[in-house]
Design a protein around this motif. Structure first.
Motif, PDB file in Angstrom:
ATOM      1  N   PRO A  95       8.790 -88.379  26.049  1.00 24.18           N
ATOM      2  CA  PRO A  95       7.435 -88.303  25.487  1.00 24.18           C
ATOM      3  C   PRO A  95       7.403 -88.769  24.034  1.00 24.18           C
ATOM      4  O   PRO A  95       8.345 -88.533  23.284  1.00 24.18           O
ATOM      5  N   ALA A  96       6.294 -89.369  23.651  1.00 24.73           N
ATOM      6  CA  ALA A  96       6.151 -89.845  22.278  1.00 24.73           C
ATOM      7  C   ALA A  96       5.602 -88.762  21.365  1.00 24.73           C
ATOM      8  O   ALA A  96       5.920 -88.726  20.169  1.00 24.73           O
ATOM      9  N   TYR A  97       4.779 -87.877  21.908  1.00 29.06           N
ATOM     10  CA  TYR A  97       4.133 -86.851  21.112  1.00 29.06           C
ATOM     11  C   TYR A  97       4.295 -85.487  21.780  1.00 29.06           C
ATOM     12  O   TYR A  97       4.255 -85.391  23.013  1.00 29.06           O
ATOM     13  N   TRP A  98       4.440 -84.458  20.937  1.00 32.15           N
ATOM     14  CA  TRP A  98       4.620 -83.092  21.420  1.00 32.15           C
ATOM     15  C   TRP A  98       3.640 -82.166  20.721  1.00 32.15           C
ATOM     16  O   TRP A  98       3.370 -82.313  19.513  1.00 32.15           O
ATOM     17  N   GLY A  99       3.138 -81.183  21.461  1.00 37.15           N
ATOM     18  CA  GLY A  99       2.402 -80.106  20.849  1.00 37.15           C
ATOM     19  C   GLY A  99       3.373 -79.066  20.313  1.00 37.15           C
ATOM     20  O   GLY A  99       4.595 -79.208  20.439  1.00 37.15           O
ATOM     21  N   GLN A 100       2.818 -77.996  19.753  1.00 37.03           N
ATOM     22  CA  GLN A 100       3.651 -76.971  19.129  1.00 37.03           C
ATOM     23  C   GLN A 100       4.176 -75.956  20.142  1.00 37.03           C
ATOM     24  O   GLN A 100       5.099 -75.201  19.842  1.00 37.03           O
ATOM     25  N   GLY A 101       3.603 -75.931  21.322  1.00 36.61           N
ATOM     26  CA  GLY A 101       4.060 -75.029  22.372  1.00 36.61           C
ATOM     27  C   GLY A 101       3.282 -73.733  22.422  1.00 36.61           C
ATOM     28  O   GLY A 101       2.717 -73.281  21.424  1.00 36.61           O
ATOM     29  N   THR A 102       3.245 -73.146  23.617  1.00 40.65           N
ATOM     30  CA  THR A 102       2.601 -71.855  23.803  1.00 40.65           C
ATOM     31  C   THR A 102       3.492 -71.005  24.711  1.00 40.65           C
ATOM     32  O   THR A 102       4.007 -71.501  25.718  1.00 40.65           O
ATOM     33  N   GLN A 103       3.674 -69.741  24.345  1.00 38.96           N
ATOM     34  CA  GLN A 103       4.589 -68.863  25.073  1.00 38.96           C
ATOM     35  C   GLN A 103       3.921 -68.294  26.319  1.00 38.96           C
ATOM     36  O   GLN A 103       2.793 -67.784  26.251  1.00 38.96           O
ATOM     37  N   VAL A 104       4.629 -68.372  27.421  1.00 42.36           N
ATOM     38  CA  VAL A 104       4.200 -67.750  28.670  1.00 42.36           C
ATOM     39  C   VAL A 104       5.306 -66.794  29.106  1.00 42.36           C
ATOM     40  O   VAL A 104       6.462 -67.188  29.226  1.00 42.36           O
ATOM     41  N   THR A 105       4.937 -65.550  29.332  1.00 43.89           N
ATOM     42  CA  THR A 105       5.898 -64.544  29.770  1.00 43.89           C
ATOM     43  C   THR A 105       5.395 -63.895  31.050  1.00 43.89           C
ATOM     44  O   THR A 105       4.251 -63.442  31.102  1.00 43.89           O
ATOM     45  N   VAL A 106       6.251 -63.876  32.066  1.00 43.57           N
ATOM     46  CA  VAL A 106       5.889 -63.288  33.352  1.00 43.57           C
ATOM     47  C   VAL A 106       6.787 -62.085  33.591  1.00 43.57           C
ATOM     48  O   VAL A 106       8.009 -62.219  33.673  1.00 43.57           O
ATOM     49  N   SER A 107       6.180 -60.925  33.703  1.00 46.80           N
ATOM     50  CA  SER A 107       6.952 -59.711  33.943  1.00 46.80           C
ATOM     51  C   SER A 107       7.055 -59.446  35.441  1.00 46.80           C
ATOM     52  O   SER A 107       6.152 -59.789  36.212  1.00 46.80           O
TER      53      SER A 107
END
Length: 119
Positions: free
Chosen positions: A106-118
């Motif tokens: 990929p040329a561009y990336w976002g900052q990311g978002t956390q996903v947690t599944v319990s």
């Protein structure tokens, strides 16, 4: 330049659904793909799904068994990742990316978002 901002992450239980959003801005060539990657703790980043900006063609990581759906709202310049029947192994930071060969480089990336599944 392309800017990508993810949202929608959070804590869910196994079996729940969650939808991630990625707002894209800047000049996005029609031949670009938008995609989602994820990185679980202690593991390498991995490709999840991609969609073509112009034609909307989609591609998914093997093994998802239809649980994830990527979609595009061109009017809003937003890409979504609908995640259903979520599992603890889906826990990761999810990144929105853009480029020509998004699956590999990929040329561009976002900052990311956390996903947690319990469980």
């Amino acid at each position: 330049q392309v800017q990508l901002v993810e949202s929608g992450g959070g804590l869910v239980r196994a079996g729940d659904s969650l939808r991630l959003s990625c707002a894209a801005s800047g000049h996005i060539p029609s031949y670009y793909n938008l995609a989602w990657f994820r990185q679980a703790p202690g593991k390498e980043r991995e490709f999840v799904a991609q969609i073509g900006w112009a034609l909307g063609l989609t591609k998914y990581r093997g093994g998802l068994n239809g649980r994830f759906t990527i979609s595009l709202n061109e009017a809003k310049n937003t890409v979504y990742l609908q995640m259903d029947d979520m599992r603890p192994e889906d826990t990761a930071v999810y990144y929105c990316v853009a480029g020509v060969d998004t699956e590999i480089s990929p040329a561009y990336w976002g900052q990311g978002t956390q996903v947690t599944v319990s469980s």
